[in-house]
Design a protein around this motif. Structure first.
Motif, mmCIF file in Angstrom:
data_model
loop_
_atom_site.group_PDB
_atom_site.id
_atom_site.type_symbol
_atom_site.label_atom_id
_atom_site.label_comp_id
_atom_site.label_asym_id
_atom_site.label_seq_id
_atom_site.Cartn_x
_atom_site.Cartn_y
_atom_site.Cartn_z
ATOM 1 N N LEU A 41 1.980 5.249 -14.673
ATOM 2 C CA LEU A 41 2.702 6.133 -13.760
ATOM 3 C C LEU A 41 2.654 5.558 -12.348
ATOM 4 C CD1 LEU A 41 1.439 9.625 -14.983
ATOM 5 C CD2 LEU A 41 3.706 8.626 -15.334
ATOM 6 N N VAL A 42 3.736 5.737 -11.626
ATOM 7 C CA VAL A 42 3.838 5.262 -10.249
ATOM 8 C C VAL A 42 3.681 6.468 -9.332
ATOM 9 C CG1 VAL A 42 5.295 4.086 -8.566
ATOM 10 C CG2 VAL A 42 5.426 3.448 -10.990
ATOM 11 N N HIS A 43 2.761 6.351 -8.374
ATOM 12 C CA HIS A 43 2.463 7.420 -7.413
ATOM 13 C C HIS A 43 2.778 6.933 -6.008
ATOM 14 C CE1 HIS A 43 -0.364 9.520 -10.276
ATOM 15 N NE2 HIS A 43 -0.410 8.301 -10.761
ATOM 16 N N LEU A 44 3.257 7.832 -5.170
ATOM 17 C CA LEU A 44 3.332 7.540 -3.733
ATOM 18 C C LEU A 44 1.927 7.631 -3.161
ATOM 19 C CD1 LEU A 44 6.386 9.578 -2.384
ATOM 20 C CD2 LEU A 44 6.061 7.111 -2.235
ATOM 21 N N THR A 45 1.578 6.728 -2.288
ATOM 22 C CA THR A 45 0.297 6.822 -1.588
ATOM 23 C C THR A 45 0.518 7.613 -0.296
ATOM 24 O OG1 THR A 45 0.709 4.813 -0.323
ATOM 25 C CG2 THR A 45 -0.439 4.552 -2.452
ATOM 26 N N PRO A 46 -0.564 8.024 0.355
ATOM 27 C CA PRO A 46 -0.390 8.663 1.668
ATOM 28 C C PRO A 46 0.396 7.770 2.637
ATOM 29 C CG PRO A 46 -2.603 9.050 0.869
ATOM 30 C CD PRO A 46 -1.960 8.080 -0.096
ATOM 31 N N GLN A 47 0.161 6.466 2.573
ATOM 32 C CA GLN A 47 0.908 5.545 3.439
ATOM 33 C C GLN A 47 2.390 5.555 3.063
ATOM 34 O OE1 GLN A 47 -0.386 1.455 3.381
ATOM 35 N NE2 GLN A 47 1.111 0.855 4.916
ATOM 36 N N GLY A 48 2.698 5.647 1.781
ATOM 37 C CA GLY A 48 4.093 5.722 1.339
ATOM 38 C C GLY A 48 4.779 6.975 1.850
ATOM 39 N N ARG A 49 4.053 8.098 1.798
ATOM 40 C CA ARG A 49 4.603 9.350 2.320
ATOM 41 C C ARG A 49 4.838 9.260 3.833
ATOM 42 N NH1 ARG A 49 2.194 10.822 -2.090
ATOM 43 N NH2 ARG A 49 2.420 12.738 -3.235
ATOM 44 N N GLU A 50 3.915 8.614 4.514
ATOM 45 C CA GLU A 50 4.037 8.457 5.962
ATOM 46 C C GLU A 50 5.244 7.577 6.314
ATOM 47 O OE1 GLU A 50 1.529 6.494 9.657
ATOM 48 O OE2 GLU A 50 0.428 7.161 7.878
ATOM 49 N N VAL A 51 5.450 6.518 5.545
ATOM 50 C CA VAL A 51 6.604 5.646 5.778
ATOM 51 C C VAL A 51 7.894 6.440 5.606
ATOM 52 C CG1 VAL A 51 7.907 3.697 4.801
ATOM 53 C CG2 VAL A 51 5.467 3.470 5.235
ATOM 54 N N GLY A 70 0.792 -1.227 0.000
ATOM 55 C CA GLY A 70 0.000 0.000 0.000
ATOM 56 C C GLY A 70 0.825 1.279 0.000
ATOM 57 N N ARG A 71 2.097 1.182 -0.366
ATOM 58 C CA ARG A 71 2.977 2.353 -0.298
ATOM 59 C C ARG A 71 3.103 3.102 -1.621
ATOM 60 N NH1 ARG A 71 7.086 -0.748 3.830
ATOM 61 N NH2 ARG A 71 5.691 -0.470 5.612
ATOM 62 N N ILE A 72 2.795 2.414 -2.709
ATOM 63 C CA ILE A 72 2.740 3.077 -4.017
ATOM 64 C C ILE A 72 1.489 2.594 -4.727
ATOM 65 C CG2 ILE A 72 5.246 3.350 -4.260
ATOM 66 C CD1 ILE A 72 3.799 0.925 -6.601
ATOM 67 N N GLU A 73 1.181 3.287 -5.797
ATOM 68 C CA GLU A 73 0.025 2.935 -6.618
ATOM 69 C C GLU A 73 0.428 3.150 -8.065
ATOM 70 O OE1 GLU A 73 -3.437 5.968 -6.869
ATOM 71 O OE2 GLU A 73 -3.940 4.494 -5.318
ATOM 72 N N ARG A 74 -0.007 2.248 -8.943
ATOM 73 C CA ARG A 74 0.245 2.405 -10.372
ATOM 74 C C ARG A 74 -1.078 2.732 -11.049
ATOM 75 N NH1 ARG A 74 4.217 -2.813 -11.163
ATOM 76 N NH2 ARG A 74 3.022 -3.602 -9.424
ATOM 77 N N ALA A 75 -1.022 3.698 -11.964
ATOM 78 C CA ALA A 75 -2.233 4.099 -12.678
ATOM 79 C C ALA A 75 -1.847 4.496 -14.097
ATOM 80 C CB ALA A 75 -2.902 5.277 -11.968
ATOM 81 N N PHE A 76 -2.811 4.357 -15.006
ATOM 82 C CA PHE A 76 -2.568 4.773 -16.384
ATOM 83 C C PHE A 76 -2.348 6.275 -16.438
ATOM 84 C CE2 PHE A 76 -4.818 0.768 -17.291
ATOM 85 C CZ PHE A 76 -3.897 0.193 -18.160
#
Length: 136
Positions: free
Chosen positions: A90-100, A75-81
């Protein structure tokens, strides 16, 4: 040969630094590779292509794919078109990734400071950095 001695010393030093960092990061459920990918995303300041991350980290596309799979599962990154080009992901940081990153960064900084700053003066660190950059 002095060149071989330099290489072996760099190799041993890198191994020790990586081993120590892996131990510290393990308590957060991270490997050094996963950590570096999260930091690369944060440093990029924008969603990135997997190929950009591969180039930034100097690892293979397959290695980045494995890192992304593990980070996405956690749950630390997310991939989206990419909305501009649906063929790209594209690879995005999730809020959980930012928190980590926020939680781990102080430990990472302290570990590096202890391993490098505790042994080398600021001038020596600058000299070593300049010399190592000549090799890259």
């Amino acid at each position: 040969m002095p060149a071989i001695d330099v290489f072996l010393t760099l190799y041993k030093t890198n191994h020790r630094l990586v081993q120590t960092l892996e131990e510290q990061l393990g308590s957060f459920g991270l490997t050094l590779g996963r950590w570096c990918l999260l930091v690369a995303l944060r440093s990029g300041g924008r969603p990135m292509l997997p190929s950009e991350l591969s180039d930034d980290l100097a690892v293979t596309r397959a290695n980045v794919s494995n890192l992304l799979n593990a980070l996405e599962k956690a749950g630390r990154i997310e991939r989206a078109f990419d909305p501009a080009n649906r063929k790209r992901i594209l690879v995005h940081l999730t809020p959980q990734g930012r928190e980590v990153i926020a939680n781990v960064w102080p430990v990472y900084e302290q570990t590096i400071a202890r391993l490098v700053g505790g042994k080398l003066s600021p001038d020596e660190q600058a000299q070593l950095s300049a010399l190592l950059k000549k090799l890259v």
